[in-house]
Design a protein around this motif. Structure first.
Motif, short mmCIF file in Angstrom:
data_model
loop_
_atom_site.label_atom_id
_atom_site.label_comp_id
_atom_site.label_asym_id
_atom_site.label_seq_id
_atom_site.Cartn_x
_atom_site.Cartn_y
_atom_site.Cartn_z
N ILE A 81 0.95 -1.14 0.09
CA ILE A 81 0.11 0.05 -0.04
C ILE A 81 1.02 1.16 0.03
O ILE A 81 0.69 2.11 -0.68
N LYS A 82 1.87 1.21 0.58
CA LYS A 82 2.76 2.09 0.76
C LYS A 82 3.48 2.63 -0.74
O LYS A 82 3.45 3.60 -1.29
N SER A 83 3.78 1.50 -1.59
CA SER A 83 4.44 1.74 -2.77
C SER A 83 3.22 2.31 -3.51
O SER A 83 3.44 3.11 -4.55
N ILE A 84 1.84 1.73 -3.53
CA ILE A 84 0.77 1.99 -4.31
C ILE A 84 0.35 3.68 -3.87
O ILE A 84 0.21 4.47 -5.10
N ARG A 85 0.33 4.07 -2.89
CA ARG A 85 0.22 5.53 -2.44
C ARG A 85 1.35 6.44 -3.20
O ARG A 85 1.17 7.38 -3.23
N LYS A 86 2.72 5.83 -3.28
CA LYS A 86 3.63 6.87 -3.90
C LYS A 86 3.55 6.42 -5.57
O LYS A 86 4.04 7.44 -6.24
N GLY A 87 2.43 5.86 -5.98
CA GLY A 87 2.19 5.78 -7.48
C GLY A 87 3.22 4.77 -8.22
O GLY A 87 3.19 4.91 -9.36
N LYS A 88 3.68 3.87 -7.59
CA LYS A 88 4.75 2.77 -8.07
C LYS A 88 4.03 1.57 -8.51
O LYS A 88 4.46 0.62 -7.94
N VAL A 89 3.08 1.68 -9.38
CA VAL A 89 2.13 0.66 -9.55
C VAL A 89 1.83 0.65 -11.24
O VAL A 89 1.95 1.70 -11.65
N ASN A 90 1.93 -0.42 -11.77
CA ASN A 90 2.08 -0.86 -13.37
C ASN A 90 0.89 -1.85 -13.62
O ASN A 90 1.07 -2.83 -13.03
N ILE A 91 -0.15 -1.42 -14.65
CA ILE A 91 -1.00 -2.50 -14.55
C ILE A 91 -1.17 -2.77 -16.41
O ILE A 91 -2.10 -3.23 -16.94
N GLN A 92 -0.19 -2.44 -16.99
CA GLN A 92 0.00 -2.50 -18.67
C GLN A 92 -0.38 -4.06 -18.95
O GLN A 92 -1.11 -4.28 -19.89
N ASP A 93 0.49 -5.18 -18.44
CA ASP A 93 0.20 -6.30 -18.84
C ASP A 93 -0.63 -6.95 -17.87
O ASP A 93 -0.81 -8.34 -18.09
N ALA A 94 -1.38 -6.46 -17.00
CA ALA A 94 -2.03 -7.28 -15.94
C ALA A 94 -3.54 -7.69 -16.64
O ALA A 94 -4.02 -7.23 -17.55
N PHE A 95 -4.13 -8.85 -16.01
CA PHE A 95 -5.25 -9.50 -16.46
C PHE A 95 -5.85 -10.07 -15.17
O PHE A 95 -5.05 -10.23 -14.19
#
Length: 155
Positions: A36-50
């Motif tokens: 959650i700390k990384s997500i709050r910093k915006g360090k998330v990528n969903i380009q290849d996610a399914f």
């Protein structure tokens, strides 16, 4: 369509290029440790996610959440499979639709809502190459019309 309220942290812009999004569902996501700390910093990528429905539960694959810099030994695995939190009724409905040929569950956005990380999951039907070209033609025509309209208003 679900209305997204909150700070959008990641968007899958390619999803609208590759799929016709027919319906969307907002879902929570099970996180552990420093995710959650990384997500709050915006360090998330969903380009290849399914997403997939397995044994009556929804799971998200290939969503990359970078490790937290100050996480030391309590850090998480960046590409682990994460469980999505949805009502059973939504899971059954999406599972029945996603089992049809040509359909897939795609995460469209990751955002914060009331302090919780949420994922907007869309049921998408794959576009063929000619559909993609047609969409690009429509977008460029709309851009040209808007450009001409703005130029006309300035006069």
């Amino acid at each position: 369509m679900v209305n997204v309220e909150g700070r959008v942290l990641a968007q899958n812009r390619k999803a609208h290029h590759d799929y016709f999004i027919e319906q969307t569902v907002e879902s929570g996501i099970v996180l552990q440790g420093t995710e959650i700390k990384s997500i709050r910093k915006g360090k998330v990528n969903i380009q290849d996610a399914f997403a997939r429905i397995e044994n009556g539960e929804a799971y998200l694959y290939n969503m990359h959440i970078s490790q937290y810099e100050q996480g030391n030994r309590y850090n998480h695995e960046p590409l682990r499979t994460r469980k999505l939190l949805m009502h059973q009724k939504e899971i059954r409905r999406l599972g029945a639709d996603a089992d049809k040929p040509g359909y897939a569950l795609i995460p469209l956005k990751v955002y914060l809502k009331n302090g919780f990380a949420k994922v907007l999951v869309g049921l998408g039907r794959g576009k063929k190459m000619f559909d993609k070209r047609e969409t690009l033609k429509k977008q460029s025509a709309e851009r040209e019309i808007a450009k001409a309209f703005r130029a006309r208003q300035k006069m």
